[in-house]
Motif scaffolding. Sequence first.
Motif, PDB file in Angstrom:
ATOM      1  N   TYR A 237       0.809  -1.213   0.000  1.00 41.27           N
ATOM      2  CA  TYR A 237       0.000   0.000   0.000  1.00 41.27           C
ATOM      3  C   TYR A 237       0.850   1.274   0.000  1.00 41.27           C
ATOM      4  O   TYR A 237       0.482   2.275  -0.627  1.00 41.27           O
ATOM      5  N   GLU A 238       1.973   1.254   0.698  1.00 38.39           N
ATOM      6  CA  GLU A 238       2.829   2.435   0.700  1.00 38.39           C
ATOM      7  C   GLU A 238       3.389   2.683  -0.689  1.00 38.39           C
ATOM      8  O   GLU A 238       3.510   3.824  -1.136  1.00 38.39           O
ATOM      9  N   ARG A 268      -6.965   0.815   3.766  1.00 41.69           N
ATOM     10  CA  ARG A 268      -6.243   1.354   4.919  1.00 41.69           C
ATOM     11  C   ARG A 268      -7.207   1.834   6.006  1.00 41.69           C
ATOM     12  O   ARG A 268      -6.806   2.497   6.948  1.00 41.69           O
ATOM     13  N   GLY A 269      -8.500   1.504   5.840  1.00 43.95           N
ATOM     14  CA  GLY A 269      -9.471   1.810   6.880  1.00 43.95           C
ATOM     15  C   GLY A 269     -10.023   3.221   6.847  1.00 43.95           C
ATOM     16  O   GLY A 269     -10.703   3.635   7.783  1.00 43.95           O
ATOM     17  N   ARG A 270      -9.785   3.973   5.790  1.00 42.45           N
ATOM     18  CA  ARG A 270     -10.265   5.362   5.700  1.00 42.45           C
ATOM     19  C   ARG A 270     -11.575   5.379   4.912  1.00 42.45           C
ATOM     20  O   ARG A 270     -11.672   5.911   3.795  1.00 42.45           O
ATOM     21  N   PHE A 271     -12.601   4.810   5.519  1.00 40.46           N
ATOM     22  CA  PHE A 271     -13.843   4.564   4.797  1.00 40.46           C
ATOM     23  C   PHE A 271     -14.600   5.849   4.468  1.00 40.46           C
ATOM     24  O   PHE A 271     -15.138   5.994   3.367  1.00 40.46           O
ATOM     25  N   ASP A 272     -14.681   6.772   5.411  1.00 40.40           N
ATOM     26  CA  ASP A 272     -15.413   8.015   5.150  1.00 40.40           C
ATOM     27  C   ASP A 272     -14.753   8.807   4.030  1.00 40.40           C
ATOM     28  O   ASP A 272     -15.423   9.373   3.164  1.00 40.40           O
ATOM     29  N   GLN A 450       1.031 -10.741   7.818  1.00 39.28           N
ATOM     30  CA  GLN A 450       2.381 -10.198   7.913  1.00 39.28           C
ATOM     31  C   GLN A 450       2.719  -9.406   6.649  1.00 39.28           C
ATOM     32  O   GLN A 450       3.398  -8.382   6.704  1.00 39.28           O
ATOM     33  N   ALA A 451       2.237  -9.898   5.508  1.00 42.44           N
ATOM     34  CA  ALA A 451       2.499  -9.219   4.240  1.00 42.44           C
ATOM     35  C   ALA A 451       1.539  -8.062   4.005  1.00 42.44           C
ATOM     36  O   ALA A 451       1.868  -7.101   3.313  1.00 42.44           O
ATOM     37  N   VAL A 452       0.329  -8.153   4.575  1.00 42.28           N
ATOM     38  CA  VAL A 452      -0.694  -7.116   4.362  1.00 42.28           C
ATOM     39  C   VAL A 452      -1.216  -6.664   5.723  1.00 42.28           C
ATOM     40  O   VAL A 452      -2.371  -6.921   6.072  1.00 42.28           O
ATOM     41  N   PRO A 453      -0.379  -5.992   6.523  1.00 39.17           N
ATOM     42  CA  PRO A 453      -0.818  -5.637   7.884  1.00 39.17           C
ATOM     43  C   PRO A 453      -1.972  -4.662   7.918  1.00 39.17           C
ATOM     44  O   PRO A 453      -2.693  -4.597   8.914  1.00 39.17           O
ATOM     45  N   ASP A 454      -2.186  -3.899   6.833  1.00 38.65           N
ATOM     46  CA  ASP A 454      -3.252  -2.900   6.826  1.00 38.65           C
ATOM     47  C   ASP A 454      -4.546  -3.409   6.193  1.00 38.65           C
ATOM     48  O   ASP A 454      -5.454  -2.629   5.950  1.00 38.65           O
ATOM     49  N   SER A 455      -4.630  -4.704   5.912  1.00 40.04           N
ATOM     50  CA  SER A 455      -5.830  -5.221   5.250  1.00 40.04           C
ATOM     51  C   SER A 455      -7.072  -4.961   6.097  1.00 40.04           C
ATOM     52  O   SER A 455      -7.074  -5.174   7.308  1.00 40.04           O
ATOM     53  N   GLU A 456      -8.141  -4.526   5.439  1.00 38.60           N
ATOM     54  CA  GLU A 456      -9.396  -4.303   6.154  1.00 38.60           C
ATOM     55  C   GLU A 456      -9.989  -5.616   6.654  1.00 38.60           C
ATOM     56  O   GLU A 456     -10.854  -5.638   7.523  1.00 38.60           O
TER      57      GLU A 456
END
Length: 718
Positions: A237-238, A268-272, A450-456
């Motif tokens: 994602y980065e 990345r959890g920024r839904f709004d 571990q590979a996708v720590p920011d997964s929703e």
Amino acid sequence: MQYRWDDFSLDREGALLTRQGQQVDISRKVLDCISHLLEHRQRVVSYDELIREVWGHDNVTNNQLSQVILAARRALGDDGQAQRLIRTMPGLGYRWVGALCDTTAADTAPQAQVPELSMPMQVDAAASIPDTSLPAHTHPVAPTSAPISAPISAPISAPISAPRATDAPWHRNGQLRFAAAAVLILAAVAVVGWQWRKVEPAAVSTQPSIAAATLTATATAVGPLARLEEAFWRGKYEEVRAGLAALPADLADSPDARLLDIRLDVERGRFDRAARKLALQQARAKTADDPVWQAKLFARQSFLSGSAGKTASEILAPAQLAVELLESAGQAAPPQAMGEALSARGYGLMKADQLEPAVRDLVRARALLLKAGDTHGAANAADTLARVQMRMGRLADALALMMEIANLCQQSNNPVQEIYARNGATKIQVELLRWRDALASSDRSMQLLQAVPDSERRTRVVQLRALVLTGMGRLREADSLIEEGEAMRDDRYSSIVTATYHLVSGHTEQALAAAAEAQAFTQYSTNDSLNLESKEGALLLWMIAAQDLAANGNGNGKAIPMPSPAQREAMQQPQSDIGHIVRGRWLWSQGKSQDAQTQFRLALAQARQMGHVSVMLLASEPLIELLLQHGDTKAAEQVLAELQGYDPQRMEQDYRANLLELRVALALGQKADIAAAYRRTAALAGERALPAQVLVAYEDGMRSPGELKSMRDTASRF
């Protein structure tokens, strides 16, 4: 002081955490937490000490601290299961256990920061657009990558990009890997879809897209976006964020770049923020009078609405608009756009429980997306087809399809899509009582985090892992994950998992409270049923906990809870096999044994028809107990034989099924059967305690009549 480990660096004085030289976006509390654990890594840092360090006062709960720890682990690629860097010391606190590369006070200059994604001015302004600015035909939306297990899982979000250019400036090895991956996924989706091949796809044209000039810009510079799309599916994602920020202005303003930006925000959890950007793009597409762009956005809105827990009509409506827009364009409609629109409508039809039309749409969608070369989108359509199979009672077929997708994603190094598929597989395996398989799927999902720590989907992975461990009797491990799940909080599912864990652990009052909380959730989909993830499932957990509380006595002085008017009303009109079990338990508690038996047998028959093995067990348990209470051991033995005969291997490996067999054997007084059932039950119990009444009955059942008479005579003398 600067600390280095793996590819991270933390500058304490500069208040900066970087990964591979790029700043990691975390809050100051999370940074202070990591810093303090690093500084005192030679010992355990107590909860109170860490709270004082991070907040500066003591008026903070341990739950708030656990949320900061969770955020720290996510930022560092750690989790509550692996605890590779930050270890929970139960009852004590936390300790840094990761190995450092070196520490130095000299090199404290902060690394160059990657700028925030800078799209043209109209998108930057979107962050300040209030929700009321949404056009009348849109709905506020949340997640976009349609998780594989939102209320039984939404489909994976399909990438929206023009066909890949052959001269994309990739490294040669990267080209080869991607080509191989594409071939694998194309082959898999084609193979697993053979059973629907008789359904003819809609006629489509190979003519160029009718999209407006804004879409043409993407076609002329597809190389960079193609690389970013693949990086997105690999969870980088980065890299995607930095790549989007570096795009030329015309390409950054293209619809495909905008949509990728929206999907990135969601992951990345920024839904709004994602919802506001989507609303802005819908307004631009409408102004441009571009039907293809509008259709893509409507399809995306449909998936988002599903992930946000919207009603079936709210999911279906925008997808229907997308299909109608493209149908109005005739044969000029591009296959990829039509495929995605049909995939979204098929998803909406599935949520509306219109299964046959859903199959037709999804078969057409898969064919069109394969024709367009959109392997991710085709895999998404196949994934949703598996969901439809689940609802049609074809769990084995659905599981085979999920595993096919997951294995191919693993071979092609596609962790984002693989997580969705593994979650779906785990969910079905739990329903089928395939505990070892579920544990293997869950293990793989935890590795992927571990590979996708920011997964929703992180929350879902943790919840399913806790459910599997609970079902296997590994309660201490499950407890730590329950704590992490509570911190991440997804009211649709976390309360269901928590209630299940507390029931198994013997914490009846906690189970009752968690089940009541799960019932308060109002947005369950009507067709959710696996793993008790439904309104009726929450009610069943509540009923079991209330009855356990009554059966075990109420020595703590609290009143036995009674169903509320709403609960009693729900019991009168069962909607599923689970609902019939709830009604049967209620009738049983009211002394209406024959009516209760009818409900249990009806639930058992429905569950058998749908292939819901765990529900068959849930129906058999009270039915057999009721029959044994009335001394009808022959009927109880027949119900047990029917249950075991459905899938003997799974029943032999399940703790509760063996416990049920032990109860019947005790009632029949057959010592050899009692001993065999007891050995299997004890071997599968794990950290679960066998019910006290079963242990007493076992001790009595294994003694001779003379031994029992001697014991009674001895007892009578005191």
